[in-house]
Design an enzyme around this catalytic site. Structure first.
Site, PDB file in Angstrom:
ATOM      1  CG  ASP A   1      -2.170  -1.054   1.190  1.00 22.39           C
ATOM      2  OD1 ASP A   1      -2.441  -1.712   0.205  1.00 22.39           O
ATOM      3  OD2 ASP A   1      -1.333  -1.909   2.532  1.00 22.39           O
TER       4      ASP A   1
ATOM      5  CD  GLU B   1      -8.793  -1.868  -1.500  1.00 24.73           C
ATOM      6  OE1 GLU B   1      -9.113  -2.294  -0.478  1.00 24.73           O
ATOM      7  OE2 GLU B   1      -8.096  -2.378  -1.873  1.00 24.73           O
TER       8      GLU B   1
END
Length: 537
Positions: free
Chosen positions: A30, A195
């Site tokens: 991420d 997301e």
């Protein structure tokens, strides 16, 4: 171990003005990144490991080093023990008016913020932007009028829904929310599981870069609008295409001082975790196109490309991995399996000393807090360590661990005044750890060959107090061990096991020392922990 022959496991910079992807074959999940002047900073998820939220630095977007951590500890008591898959998820980093800000979502606790004026120094203690369950992937943004906003997403496992994006007005100093905000995008119809949003502005458009379609099988979506609250148009700008790069998932848009645009993202490769890629990026009709082989505004990942033009050629380098345990602090490649205490270890003459910490006898190894581990640096390698066992006490267990969903360790158990080899293997989702006593016959055979006049009583116990352990990782899957009392005379030990990834994380390797007999703990000393290519057969 000859230090001058130590090799880095993965170097993306080809030394000829090009680089290959991935630029980091290491689990920096991420990623988010920014440029401040000539410096690039990247952060990543760290889940329950500490220190938490690694900060990486580069001058050319290809060669990176870990230079700091945002938090020493996770600020909640539950993280005194491993909480697999919980903790620090998908952080974001931004620079505004001389201050660096990092937003850290913890899906069970809320959205935290740390800040500093010196990213290489101490960061502020984490403070809540919002106490809430299920909000994830926050990113701050400052508009030209001075107003600030936070874009975020949602974890269905905590809040009951996903595939929605939300924008909240916040104080310009990121200290609090100003009102409840609103939903700005629903991706259920065309961008499921959207997301990881990152909010930017260019040429009067607000852009939200956000992956959709799932980690292993999805793509990179970009939304744009003339109003921060929408409505937003959508376009897929990067997908796998004909490349071998599945995903391609969540990341960050950065530029160079000369005006080039680039995109950092991750690829999920299971056991090695979520590795980092760098893609060229350009604009067409105020839409970004990422990668190469553009079709209808959508590119696919590159495998080799010209390096970013930052005006200077920097030497090829790689992340730290091997360690001879010198200096006053642990190398930044290391993390603990939960919140740590300084008295768990000591660095000094002779290497790293790990003090055996109390542990319940049947506690699975994956749930031990004081595992000292680091991420894989490549898909295939071997690690060799030299362990000194003379200060272990009865009930101590110490050795080398491969920590994944399926984990295994080659360890030494002290009992009855003697040292015995043992392999422990289990799965973090089950209470099924197997502890298998191993023979030391191979080591005794070597000693007999050296001194056949010695009468040896116990071939099961180790013959000495210095042990070399080598772990081999084959094709990012199979884990095997070798042991011996000399580095040049190692013997296969234990069973080969197949690694599996943990909860959102790749497999790690490291060392540990625990006391599970209820008595006083001793200590283990490690001279080094060295990565090498697997030697040819």
């Amino acid at each position: 171990m000859e230090r001058d022959k130590i090799q880095k496991m993965w170097i993306a910079d080809q030394g000829d003005g090009t680089y290959t992807n991935p630029i980091l074959y290491t689990d920096y999940s991420d990623p988010d990144a920014i440029r401040v002047g000539e410096d690039y900073f990247m952060i990543a998820s760290s889940f329950c490991n500490t220190p938490a939220v690694p900060l990486l630095h580069s001058r050319d977007l290809v060669n990176w080093k870990v230079v700091n951590y945002i938090m020493d500890r996770l600020p909640f008591e539950r993280y005194e023990k491993p909480a697999h898959g919980c903790g620090a998820w998908a952080p974001s980093i931004r620079f505004h008016e001389g201050v660096y800000y990092v937003f850290v979502p913890m899906p069970d606790e809320g959205i935290l913020m740390c800040k500093t004026e010196d990213p290489f120094g101490k960061w502020s203690r984490p403070a809540f932007v919002r106490k809430v369950v299920g909000w994830i992937d926050p990113c701050p943004f400052w508009d030209e009028d001075g107003k600030a906003y936070m874009v975020s997403a949602f974890a269905r496992s905590r809040i009951g829904f996903k595939s929605m994006l939300y924008i909240t007005p916040i104080a310009p100093d990121c200290s609090r929310e100003l009102d409840d905000g609103r939903f700005v995008y629903d991706g259920h119809a065309t961008q499921p599981t959207i997301e990881g949003p990152k909010l930017y502005k260019r040429n009067g458009y607000y852009y939200i870069f956000a992956p959709a379609g799932g980690v292993a099988t999805g793509w990179q979506t970009v939304l744009r609008s003339r109003n921060v609250y929408g409505p937003y148009e959508e376009r897929i700008v990067l997908h796998q295409g004909a490349s071998p790069v599945n995903g391609p998932h969540q990341g960050a848009w950065v530029d160079t001082p000369g005006g080039e645009d680039w995109f950092l993202h991750f690829q999920d490769v299971e056991n090695a975790g979520r590795i980092i890629h760098l893609q060229p990026m350009h604009w067409v009709d105020d839409w970004p196109v990422i990668g190469v082989k553009e079709t209808d505004g959508c590119g696919e990942p590159v495998l080799r490309h010209k390096k970013p033009d930052v005006g200077v050629q920097y030497p090829a380098d790689a992340l730290e991995d091997s360690d001879f345990f010198q200096g006053e602090k642990l190398g930044l490649q290391w993390q603990w399996n939960a919140n740590y205490k300084e008295n768990w270890y000591r660095l000094g003459i002779g290497g790293l000393t790990l003090y055996a910490q109390p542990s319940a006898y049947r506690l699975q190894l994956c749930d031990v807090p004081n595992l000292l581990v680091q991420k894989w640096p490549a898909p295939q390698f071997q690690i060799t360590t030299c362990l000194h066992l003379e200060d272990l006490l009865p009930g101590d267990v110490a050795g080398m661990v491969s920590l994944g969903g399926c984990y295994t360790a080659l360890c030494v158990v002290k009992k009855g005044g003697k040292l015995y080899l043992q392999q422990r293997t289990g799965n973090w989702t089950q209470d099924d750890e197997v502890r298998e006593e191993l023979s030391a016959a191979g080591i005794w055979k070597e000693l007999r060959a050296a001194d056949d006049g010695d009468v040896l009583e116990d071939r099961k116990a180790l013959p000495g107090e210095v042990l070399y352990i080598r772990m081999r990782v084959h094709d990012a899957l199979d884990i095997t061990f070798e042991v011996g009392t000399r580095e040049d005379a190692l013997y296969p030990a234990g069973r080969s096991t197949q690694a599996t990834p943990g909860r959102w994380v790749g497999v790690k390797a490291g060392l540990f020392a625990i006391q599970e007999g209820g008595g006083e703990g001793g200590s283990l000393r490690a001279e080094y922990f060295v990565f090498e290519p697997i030697a040819s057969a």
